[in-house]
Design an enzyme around this catalytic site. Structure first.
Site, PDB file in Angstrom:
ATOM      1  N   CYS A  43       0.823  -1.217   0.000  1.00 13.11           N
ATOM      2  CA  CYS A  43       0.000   0.000   0.000  1.00 13.11           C
ATOM      3  C   CYS A  43       0.853   1.262   0.000  1.00 13.11           C
ATOM      4  CB  CYS A  43      -0.946  -0.006   1.206  1.00 13.11           C
ATOM      5  SG  CYS A  43      -1.833   1.545   1.370  1.00 13.11           S
ATOM      6  N   CYS A  48      -1.499   1.661  -3.093  1.00 11.37           N
ATOM      7  CA  CYS A  48      -2.505   2.719  -2.916  1.00 11.37           C
ATOM      8  C   CYS A  48      -1.921   4.140  -2.872  1.00 11.37           C
ATOM      9  CB  CYS A  48      -3.283   2.528  -1.610  1.00 11.37           C
ATOM     10  SG  CYS A  48      -3.507   0.830  -1.112  1.00 11.37           S
ATOM     11  N   TYR A 180      -9.115  -3.521 -10.669  1.00 14.06           N
ATOM     12  CA  TYR A 180      -8.763  -2.240 -10.040  1.00 14.06           C
ATOM     13  C   TYR A 180      -7.533  -1.599 -10.690  1.00 14.06           C
ATOM     14  CZ  TYR A 180     -11.580  -3.091  -5.765  1.00 14.06           C
ATOM     15  OH  TYR A 180     -12.577  -3.300  -4.857  1.00 14.06           O
ATOM     16  N   GLU A 184      -7.378   1.768 -12.980  1.00 15.81           N
ATOM     17  CA  GLU A 184      -6.744   2.954 -12.385  1.00 15.81           C
ATOM     18  C   GLU A 184      -5.552   3.426 -13.222  1.00 15.81           C
ATOM     19  OE1 GLU A 184      -6.042   1.829  -8.303  1.00 15.81           O
ATOM     20  OE2 GLU A 184      -8.098   2.362  -7.733  1.00 15.81           O
TER      21      GLU A 184
HETATM   22  P1  NDP Z   1      -8.242  -7.626  -9.732  1.00 17.35           P
HETATM   23  O1  NDP Z   1      -8.543  -8.901  -9.076  1.00 17.35           O
HETATM   24  O2  NDP Z   1      -8.983  -6.397  -9.366  1.00 17.35           O
HETATM   25  O3  NDP Z   1      -8.350  -7.784 -11.294  1.00 17.35           O
HETATM   26  C1  NDP Z   1      -7.644  -8.748 -12.005  1.00 17.35           C
HETATM   27  C2  NDP Z   1      -8.077  -8.664 -13.448  1.00 17.35           C
HETATM   28  O4  NDP Z   1      -7.292  -9.549 -14.228  1.00 17.35           O
HETATM   29  C3  NDP Z   1      -9.521  -9.048 -13.646  1.00 17.35           C
HETATM   30  O5  NDP Z   1     -10.091  -8.167 -14.580  1.00 17.35           O
HETATM   31  C4  NDP Z   1      -9.437 -10.465 -14.203  1.00 17.35           C
HETATM   32  O6  NDP Z   1     -10.512 -10.736 -15.058  1.00 17.35           O
HETATM   33  C5  NDP Z   1      -8.141 -10.395 -14.974  1.00 17.35           C
HETATM   34  N1  NDP Z   1      -7.445 -11.684 -15.083  1.00 17.35           N
HETATM   35  C6  NDP Z   1      -7.319 -12.637 -14.143  1.00 17.35           C
HETATM   36  N2  NDP Z   1      -6.556 -13.650 -14.597  1.00 17.35           N
HETATM   37  C7  NDP Z   1      -6.196 -13.332 -15.844  1.00 17.35           C
HETATM   38  C8  NDP Z   1      -5.414 -13.979 -16.847  1.00 17.35           C
HETATM   39  N3  NDP Z   1      -4.835 -15.155 -16.617  1.00 17.35           N
HETATM   40  N4  NDP Z   1      -5.256 -13.357 -18.029  1.00 17.35           N
HETATM   41  C9  NDP Z   1      -5.834 -12.150 -18.270  1.00 17.35           C
HETATM   42  N5  NDP Z   1      -6.575 -11.501 -17.361  1.00 17.35           N
HETATM   43  C10 NDP Z   1      -6.752 -12.083 -16.180  1.00 17.35           C
HETATM   44  O7  NDP Z   1      -6.666  -7.445  -9.506  1.00 17.35           O
HETATM   45  P2  NDP Z   1      -5.690  -6.209  -9.739  1.00 17.35           P
HETATM   46  O8  NDP Z   1      -4.431  -6.809 -10.239  1.00 17.35           O
HETATM   47  O9  NDP Z   1      -6.338  -5.140 -10.525  1.00 17.35           O
HETATM   48  O10 NDP Z   1      -5.480  -5.698  -8.264  1.00 17.35           O
HETATM   49  C11 NDP Z   1      -4.892  -6.581  -7.296  1.00 17.35           C
HETATM   50  C12 NDP Z   1      -5.529  -6.394  -5.935  1.00 17.35           C
HETATM   51  O11 NDP Z   1      -5.194  -5.127  -5.438  1.00 17.35           O
HETATM   52  C13 NDP Z   1      -7.023  -6.479  -5.954  1.00 17.35           C
HETATM   53  O12 NDP Z   1      -7.385  -7.574  -5.159  1.00 17.35           O
HETATM   54  C14 NDP Z   1      -7.535  -5.232  -5.336  1.00 17.35           C
HETATM   55  O13 NDP Z   1      -8.362  -5.543  -4.240  1.00 17.35           O
HETATM   56  C15 NDP Z   1      -6.309  -4.505  -4.845  1.00 17.35           C
HETATM   57  N6  NDP Z   1      -6.358  -3.101  -5.296  1.00 17.35           N
HETATM   58  C16 NDP Z   1      -7.242  -2.270  -4.715  1.00 17.35           C
HETATM   59  C17 NDP Z   1      -7.312  -0.960  -5.126  1.00 17.35           C
HETATM   60  C18 NDP Z   1      -8.295  -0.036  -4.500  1.00 17.35           C
HETATM   61  O14 NDP Z   1      -8.842  -0.364  -3.447  1.00 17.35           O
HETATM   62  N7  NDP Z   1      -8.590   1.109  -5.103  1.00 17.35           N
HETATM   63  C19 NDP Z   1      -6.435  -0.429  -6.160  1.00 17.35           C
HETATM   64  C20 NDP Z   1      -5.571  -1.409  -6.728  1.00 17.35           C
HETATM   65  C21 NDP Z   1      -5.537  -2.694  -6.289  1.00 17.35           C
HETATM   66  P3  NDP Z   1     -11.861 -11.439 -14.574  1.00 17.35           P
HETATM   67  O15 NDP Z   1     -12.043 -11.119 -13.154  1.00 17.35           O
HETATM   68  O16 NDP Z   1     -12.921 -10.855 -15.452  1.00 17.35           O
HETATM   69  O17 NDP Z   1     -11.624 -12.888 -14.830  1.00 17.35           O
END
Ligand code: NDP
Length: 452
Positions: A43, A48, A180, A184
């Protein structure tokens, strides 16, 4: 002589680990934390906080444009990436020092090292090559970004970790993912002036969010010039004249300066020695814990993203505090994971709390929906083509507000305040009885009268 060197050894000095260690020390425990990278965790160091600073930076682009409608003439705008990164690094350095000082003031010891569990009470510090023993061990190692192994040329891609240290602003960037981080950073890069392409494998971005918010958010991103490709998957990446040639599985190709994978984060449990200590992992390789964050090995606990419950900083902090209360203050405390507000600091912003319309319809017999889409007051003069969208999801039987979903300016700030009402189980009548604060966008939340 004490049976163990420490009452508590925490592995990982991120949000959850630091809170737990500090509180345990304040309760009188002899506590230590082991951190292999920088104190503050994802974070503060590469999540964040630096992200929000970059979001602020990116929003000036629209602010400067919007200012024209209010009579401001800004003839030369120029953005300097180096200044942003240097100032951001200074602020992160300040926060890291603060975290270190807080641990020290509480009386906790910090080891800058990599920790491996040799047995449930023995922690090996690899760099120092020494072992320390602890009555209780807390795993707070968070999650780590990853790049799918099967992608040819995947080593040419980066994750959010590297974005914060790029030497220059890429002219063209591809972001893979629709969660996310993808949303972002798409807003950040586009705002700062990069050509921005989002490649997402699903049929809509932001899975888990309310359906209308997902669709409207994508439209808003597209209106701002972000190129969003749905149902698209990266096949290969090749280096070409200092740039990257990315081929998608549908055969289309893009030449970009950087390709950033934001496809989720995995629990950081690799190489910690957990399996040999009776600590069971879930299918996702997260530490399996009970409501009190206790693992299957009685003296080993885990908090934060490494447990893959709700992967958000304030949740990790709450879990860390609850752990300290449970183990070191004789007050067993389970964290309530219901109605956690969350925001996506994209362009525009999303702020939500509670159930989506889809989830509510699956759980309640009758669901009432109240919603509004309107032009923000500022846009009437700036001329910007944007909307604020709000939706209240209400239980038709009890009139309790089950969810609130906001897209647009100040959505995150509004969601945090509405979260109190939702947590208190406020009804639609309570919202209606609340006087509007005029002129604000938030007043619409107490003026929604028509069921859709
Ligand atoms: P997220 O879980 O938010 O999103 C991951 C994305 O990657 C989804 O759209 C998913 O698609 C896609 N995905 C998953 N596996 C694959 C794959 N093998 N190939 C291609 N696409 C794939 O993770 P982030 O990486 O964006 O963020 C990580 C964590 O950090 C999150 O858990 C979040 O809670 C936290 N975070 C929070 C923020 C905030 O509170 N503002 C800001 C940034 C991060 P689908 O789900 O459609 O399968």
């Amino acid at each position: 002589m004490a049976a163990y060197d420490f009452d508590l050894v925490t592995i990982g000095a991120g949000s959850g680990g630091v809170r737990a260690t500090r509180m345990a020390a304040q309760y009188g425990a002899k506590a230590a934390v082991v951190e292999e990278y920088r104190v503050g965790g994802t974070c503060v160091i590469r999540g964040c906080v630096p992200k929000k600073l970059m979001v602020y930076a990116s929003r000036y682009a629209e602010d400067i444009e919007d200012a024209a409608g209010f009579g401001w003439h800004v003839p030369h705008k120029h953005f300097d990436w180096t200044t942003l990164i240097a100032n951001k690094d200074r602020e992160i350095g300040r926060l890291e020092a603060l975290y270190r000082r807080n641990l020290e003031t509480a009386g906790a010891t910090t080891f800058e090292d990599r920790a491996v569990l040799r047995d449930p009470h023995t922690v090996h510090l690899l760099k120092a090559d020494k072992t320390i023993t602890a009555k209780t061990v807390l795993i707070a190692t968070g999650g780590r970004a990853w790049i799918p192994e099967e992608i040819e040329g995947g080593d040419l891609a980066i994750t959010s970790n590297e974005v914060f240290h790029l030497k220059e602003l890429p002219k063209c960037v591809m972001i893979v993912g629709g969660g996310y981080i993808a949303v972002e950073f798409a807003g950040v890069f586009k705002g700062l002036g990069a050509r921005t392409i989002v490649v997402h494998h699903g049929d809509e971005i932001l899975r888990g969010f309310d359906g209308e918010i997902r669709k409207r958010m994508r439209h808003e991103m597209q209106k701002r010039g972000i190129d969003v490709h749905l149902k698209s998957v990266v096949a290969s990446i090749h280096a070409e004249d200092g740039r990257k040639r990315v081929r998608l599985k549908d055969g289309t190709e893009h030449i970009v300066d950087e390709i950033v994978f934001a496809v989720g984060r995995r629990p950081n449990t690799m190489g910690l020695g957990l399996e040999h200590c009776g600590v069971e992992l879930t299918d996702m390789r997260a530490v399996a814990v009970d409501a009190f964050s206790r693992s299957t090995q009685g003296n080993v606990y885990a908090v934060g993203d490494v447990t893959n419950r709700a992967n958000l900083t304030p949740v990790a902090i709450r879990e860390g505090a609850a752990f300290a209360d449970t183990v070191f203050n004789d007050t067993p405390t389970a964290v309530d994971h219901a109605d956690i507000p969350t925001a996506v600091f994209g362009a525009p912003e999303i702020g939500v709390v509670g159930l989506t319309e889809e989830a509510a319809r699956a759980q309640f017999a009758k669901v009432d929906i109240y919603k509004a889409a309107f032009r923000p007051m500022r846009a009437t003069m700036s001329g910007r083509d944007t909307l604020i969208f709000m939706k209240l999801v209400v239980d038709g039987a009890s009139e309790r507000v089950l969810g609130c979903h906001i897209l647009g300016e100040a959505a995150a700030e509004m969601a945090q305040c509405v979260a109190i009402a939702v947590k208190m189980k406020a009804t639609k009548r309570d919202f209606d009885a609340t006087m509007a604060l005029h002129p604000t966008a938030g007043e619409e939340l107490v003026l929604l009268r028509t069921k859709i």
